[in-house]
Design a protein around this motif. Structure first.
Motif, PDB file in Angstrom:
ATOM      1  N   SER A  99      -7.449 -16.986  -3.189  1.00 55.90           N
ATOM      2  CA  SER A  99      -7.584 -17.779  -1.970  1.00 55.90           C
ATOM      3  C   SER A  99      -8.746 -18.768  -2.083  1.00 55.90           C
ATOM      4  CB  SER A  99      -7.824 -16.845  -0.780  1.00 55.90           C
ATOM      5  OG  SER A  99      -8.227 -17.582   0.349  1.00 55.90           O
ATOM      6  N   VAL A 100      -8.523 -20.011  -1.623  1.00 57.48           N
ATOM      7  CA  VAL A 100      -9.616 -20.985  -1.593  1.00 57.48           C
ATOM      8  C   VAL A 100     -10.600 -20.673  -0.476  1.00 57.48           C
ATOM      9  CG1 VAL A 100      -8.252 -22.858  -2.628  1.00 57.48           C
ATOM     10  CG2 VAL A 100      -8.369 -22.643  -0.131  1.00 57.48           C
ATOM     11  N   THR A 101     -10.209 -19.821   0.466  1.00 56.30           N
ATOM     12  CA  THR A 101     -11.055 -19.477   1.604  1.00 56.30           C
ATOM     13  C   THR A 101     -12.114 -18.446   1.263  1.00 56.30           C
ATOM     14  OG1 THR A 101      -9.235 -19.957   3.115  1.00 56.30           O
ATOM     15  CG2 THR A 101     -11.044 -18.627   3.987  1.00 56.30           C
ATOM     16  N   ASP A 102     -11.710 -17.374   0.570  1.00 56.58           N
ATOM     17  CA  ASP A 102     -12.651 -16.291   0.301  1.00 56.58           C
ATOM     18  C   ASP A 102     -12.585 -15.742  -1.123  1.00 56.58           C
ATOM     19  OD1 ASP A 102     -10.241 -14.924   0.382  1.00 56.58           O
ATOM     20  OD2 ASP A 102     -10.743 -13.741   2.157  1.00 56.58           O
ATOM     21  N   GLY A 103     -11.775 -16.332  -1.989  1.00 53.34           N
ATOM     22  CA  GLY A 103     -11.673 -15.890  -3.382  1.00 53.34           C
ATOM     23  C   GLY A 103     -10.841 -14.641  -3.577  1.00 53.34           C
ATOM     24  N   SER A 104     -10.242 -14.122  -2.498  1.00 50.65           N
ATOM     25  CA  SER A 104      -9.447 -12.892  -2.603  1.00 50.65           C
ATOM     26  C   SER A 104      -8.176 -13.125  -3.411  1.00 50.65           C
ATOM     27  CB  SER A 104      -9.098 -12.364  -1.213  1.00 50.65           C
ATOM     28  OG  SER A 104      -8.277 -13.298  -0.529  1.00 50.65           O
ATOM     29  N   VAL A 105      -7.645 -12.046  -3.963  1.00 50.91           N
ATOM     30  CA  VAL A 105      -6.433 -12.118  -4.774  1.00 50.91           C
ATOM     31  C   VAL A 105      -5.228 -12.360  -3.878  1.00 50.91           C
ATOM     32  CG1 VAL A 105      -4.926 -10.862  -6.371  1.00 50.91           C
ATOM     33  CG2 VAL A 105      -7.410 -10.562  -6.507  1.00 50.91           C
ATOM     34  N   LYS A 106      -4.472 -13.399  -4.178  1.00 55.33           N
ATOM     35  CA  LYS A 106      -3.223 -13.684  -3.475  1.00 55.33           C
ATOM     36  C   LYS A 106      -2.027 -13.213  -4.290  1.00 55.33           C
ATOM     37  CE  LYS A 106      -4.503 -15.836   0.256  1.00 55.33           C
ATOM     38  NZ  LYS A 106      -4.240 -15.230   1.547  1.00 55.33           N
ATOM     39  N   LYS A 107      -2.181 -13.235  -5.627  1.00 55.91           N
ATOM     40  CA  LYS A 107      -1.106 -12.816  -6.534  1.00 55.91           C
ATOM     41  C   LYS A 107      -1.752 -12.308  -7.817  1.00 55.91           C
ATOM     42  CE  LYS A 107       2.543 -14.805  -9.345  1.00 55.91           C
ATOM     43  NZ  LYS A 107       3.012 -16.082  -9.852  1.00 55.91           N
ATOM     44  N   GLY A 108      -1.314 -11.126  -8.281  1.00 61.95           N
ATOM     45  CA  GLY A 108      -1.857 -10.506  -9.491  1.00 61.95           C
ATOM     46  C   GLY A 108      -1.308 -11.134 -10.747  1.00 61.95           C
ATOM     47  N   PRO A 109      -1.775 -10.618 -11.862  1.00 61.63           N
ATOM     48  CA  PRO A 109      -2.250  -9.273 -12.132  1.00 61.63           C
ATOM     49  C   PRO A 109      -3.714  -8.994 -11.770  1.00 61.63           C
ATOM     50  CG  PRO A 109      -2.148 -10.470 -14.189  1.00 61.63           C
ATOM     51  CD  PRO A 109      -1.583 -11.370 -13.123  1.00 61.63           C
ATOM     52  N   ALA A 110      -4.517  -9.983 -11.443  1.00 61.91           N
ATOM     53  CA  ALA A 110      -5.904  -9.701 -11.057  1.00 61.91           C
ATOM     54  C   ALA A 110      -5.902  -8.783  -9.831  1.00 61.91           C
ATOM     55  CB  ALA A 110      -6.642 -10.997 -10.738  1.00 61.91           C
ATOM     56  N   THR A 111      -6.899  -7.903  -9.763  1.00 63.78           N
ATOM     57  CA  THR A 111      -7.002  -6.985  -8.627  1.00 63.78           C
ATOM     58  C   THR A 111      -8.310  -7.159  -7.861  1.00 63.78           C
ATOM     59  OG1 THR A 111      -7.949  -5.259 -10.032  1.00 63.78           O
ATOM     60  CG2 THR A 111      -5.551  -5.238  -9.730  1.00 63.78           C
ATOM     61  N   GLN A 112      -9.237  -7.968  -8.386  1.00 70.00           N
ATOM     62  CA  GLN A 112     -10.519  -8.191  -7.730  1.00 70.00           C
ATOM     63  C   GLN A 112     -10.696  -9.664  -7.416  1.00 70.00           C
ATOM     64  OE1 GLN A 112     -13.627  -6.637 -10.198  1.00 70.00           O
ATOM     65  NE2 GLN A 112     -12.978  -4.516  -9.955  1.00 70.00           N
ATOM     66  N   ALA A 113     -11.359  -9.939  -6.301  1.00 74.97           N
ATOM     67  CA  ALA A 113     -11.619 -11.315  -5.866  1.00 74.97           C
ATOM     68  C   ALA A 113     -12.562 -12.024  -6.832  1.00 74.97           C
ATOM     69  CB  ALA A 113     -12.233 -11.295  -4.466  1.00 74.97           C
ATOM     70  N   LEU A 114     -12.520 -13.341  -6.807  1.00 73.07           N
ATOM     71  CA  LEU A 114     -13.500 -14.128  -7.551  1.00 73.07           C
ATOM     72  C   LEU A 114     -14.861 -13.927  -6.892  1.00 73.07           C
ATOM     73  CD1 LEU A 114     -11.579 -17.513  -7.995  1.00 73.07           C
ATOM     74  CD2 LEU A 114     -11.940 -15.730  -9.722  1.00 73.07           C
ATOM     75  N   ALA A 115     -15.901 -13.850  -7.695  1.00 78.45           N
ATOM     76  CA  ALA A 115     -17.259 -13.690  -7.166  1.00 78.45           C
ATOM     77  C   ALA A 115     -17.687 -14.960  -6.448  1.00 78.45           C
ATOM     78  CB  ALA A 115     -18.226 -13.380  -8.303  1.00 78.45           C
ATOM     79  N   ALA A 116     -18.332 -14.804  -5.299  1.00 80.03           N
ATOM     80  CA  ALA A 116     -18.849 -15.953  -4.561  1.00 80.03           C
ATOM     81  C   ALA A 116     -20.028 -16.553  -5.314  1.00 80.03           C
ATOM     82  CB  ALA A 116     -19.286 -15.531  -3.162  1.00 80.03           C
ATOM     83  N   ALA A 117     -20.182 -17.855  -5.208  1.00 76.78           N
ATOM     84  CA  ALA A 117     -21.323 -18.558  -5.791  1.00 76.78           C
ATOM     85  C   ALA A 117     -22.046 -19.279  -4.666  1.00 76.78           C
ATOM     86  CB  ALA A 117     -20.856 -19.558  -6.856  1.00 76.78           C
ATOM     87  N   GLU A 118     -23.344 -19.442  -4.798  1.00 76.53           N
ATOM     88  CA  GLU A 118     -24.122 -20.109  -3.756  1.00 76.53           C
ATOM     89  C   GLU A 118     -24.150 -21.610  -3.975  1.00 76.53           C
ATOM     90  OE1 GLU A 118     -27.915 -18.750  -2.281  1.00 76.53           O
ATOM     91  OE2 GLU A 118     -27.540 -16.787  -3.173  1.00 76.53           O
ATOM     92  N   ILE A 119     -23.852 -22.315  -2.906  1.00 71.66           N
ATOM     93  CA  ILE A 119     -23.974 -23.775  -2.896  1.00 71.66           C
ATOM     94  C   ILE A 119     -24.709 -24.180  -1.638  1.00 71.66           C
ATOM     95  CG2 ILE A 119     -21.953 -24.309  -4.308  1.00 71.66           C
ATOM     96  CD1 ILE A 119     -20.412 -24.870  -1.680  1.00 71.66           C
ATOM     97  N   THR A 120     -25.223 -25.399  -1.659  1.00 68.69           N
ATOM     98  CA  THR A 120     -25.766 -26.008  -0.457  1.00 68.69           C
ATOM     99  C   THR A 120     -25.069 -27.340  -0.247  1.00 68.69           C
ATOM    100  OG1 THR A 120     -27.583 -27.058  -1.673  1.00 68.69           O
ATOM    101  CG2 THR A 120     -28.043 -24.912  -0.675  1.00 68.69           C
ATOM    102  N   VAL A 121     -24.879 -27.680   0.992  1.00 69.21           N
ATOM    103  CA  VAL A 121     -24.277 -28.969   1.344  1.00 69.21           C
ATOM    104  C   VAL A 121     -25.273 -29.698   2.214  1.00 69.21           C
ATOM    105  CG1 VAL A 121     -22.328 -30.143   2.411  1.00 69.21           C
ATOM    106  CG2 VAL A 121     -21.968 -27.958   1.254  1.00 69.21           C
ATOM    107  N   SER A 122     -25.710 -30.851   1.761  1.00 68.79           N
ATOM    108  CA  SER A 122     -26.664 -31.659   2.492  1.00 68.79           C
ATOM    109  C   SER A 122     -26.124 -33.082   2.553  1.00 68.79           C
ATOM    110  CB  SER A 122     -28.022 -31.629   1.802  1.00 68.79           C
ATOM    111  OG  SER A 122     -28.961 -32.416   2.512  1.00 68.79           O
ATOM    112  N   GLY A 123     -25.792 -33.509   3.756  1.00 71.13           N
ATOM    113  CA  GLY A 123     -25.176 -34.825   3.901  1.00 71.13           C
ATOM    114  C   GLY A 123     -23.834 -34.815   3.210  1.00 71.13           C
ATOM    115  N   ASP A 124     -23.666 -35.670   2.210  1.00 74.70           N
ATOM    116  CA  ASP A 124     -22.405 -35.732   1.477  1.00 74.70           C
ATOM    117  C   ASP A 124     -22.522 -35.148   0.075  1.00 74.70           C
ATOM    118  OD1 ASP A 124     -23.894 -37.716   0.242  1.00 74.70           O
ATOM    119  OD2 ASP A 124     -22.250 -39.157   0.184  1.00 74.70           O
ATOM    120  N   GLU A 125     -23.599 -34.405  -0.186  1.00 73.62           N
ATOM    121  CA  GLU A 125     -23.830 -33.883  -1.532  1.00 73.62           C
ATOM    122  C   GLU A 125     -23.698 -32.355  -1.564  1.00 73.62           C
ATOM    123  OE1 GLU A 125     -26.655 -35.320  -4.989  1.00 73.62           O
ATOM    124  OE2 GLU A 125     -27.802 -34.383  -3.378  1.00 73.62           O
ATOM    125  N   ILE A 126     -22.999 -31.861  -2.591  1.00 72.84           N
ATOM    126  CA  ILE A 126     -22.854 -30.425  -2.814  1.00 72.84           C
ATOM    127  C   ILE A 126     -23.652 -30.061  -4.054  1.00 72.84           C
ATOM    128  CG2 ILE A 126     -21.241 -28.551  -3.308  1.00 72.84           C
ATOM    129  CD1 ILE A 126     -19.062 -30.287  -1.941  1.00 72.84           C
TER     130      ILE A 126
END
Length: 151
Positions: A121-148
Motif C-alpha cells: 500500500s502507498v498509504t502505510d506500506g502494508s502488504v496488499k498481495k503476497g508472497p511478502a508477509t510483512q509491510a515495508l519499513a517506514a522511513a522518515e521524511i520532512t516536507v517543508s514548502g515544496d521540498e521533500i
C-alpha cells in the motif's frame, strides 16, 4: 602406559567454519551499509505541512514530482516516497520484505516488487498481495514548502 591417538584432534566442522565466515562477512557488510541518519526507521510526516527541514536531511524531490495515488523510487537512497492523498506524503524502505529485491514501480495505489510481484500500500506500506508477509519499513521524511527531504 598410554599411546598417542592415531586420529588427529577434532577441529571445527567445515559447516561451522563456513557459517562463522558468512556471519563475519554479513556483519561487515551491514556495518559498511549503515549510516548516521537512520533513515530506514521511524515515522513519516503525516502531511505536506508537517515537519520542517531544520537544517538537515538529504533533499529527495519537490512535492510536484510525487504523483497523487502513486510515488517515486529513490534507488540511491533506498527509499520510496508516495502521495496517497493530495498533500500527504509517506516514505518507506524500497527493499521488499519477501526476499530483499528493490521495488520496481509505484502506480494505482500500490508499490510493486518486480521479483515475485508482491504489492504494498502507498498509504502505510502494508502488504496488499503476497508472497511478502510483512509491510515495508517506514522511513522518515520532512516536507517543508515544496521540498521533500530524508529526515
Amino acid at each position: 602406559m598410554t599411546s598417542p591417538s592415531l586420529h588427529p584432534a577434532a577441529g571445527p566442522a567445515r559447516r561451522t567454519v563456513m557459517a562463522a565466515a558468512g556471519a563475519a562477512g554479513l556483519a561487515a557488510a551491514l556495518t559498511a551499509c549503515g549510516s548516521d541518519d537512520d533513515s530506514s526507521a521511524g515515522a513519516d510526516t503525516g502531511s505536506g505541512s508537517a515537519g520542517s527541514a531544520q537544517g538537515g536531511g538529504t533533499a529527495l524531490a519537490k512535492t510536484a514530482d510525487i504523483p497523487e495515488g502513486g510515488g517515486k523510487i529513490f534507488k540511491d537512497h533506498g527509499v520510496v516516497v508516495t502521495q496517497p492523498t493530495a498533500g500527504t506524503y509517506k516514505a518507506f524502505s524500497s527493499k521488499c520484505t519477501h526476499q530483499g529485491c528493490a521495488v520496481g514501480s509505484v502506480a494505482n495505489g500500490v508499490i510493486v516488487c518486480p521479483c515475485h510481484h508482491s504489492e504494498f500500500s502507498v498509504t502505510d506500506g502494508s502488504v496488499k498481495k503476497g508472497p511478502a508477509t510483512q509491510a515495508l519499513a517506514a522511513a522518515e521524511i520532512t516536507v517543508s514548502g515544496d521540498e521533500i527531504k530524508l529526515a
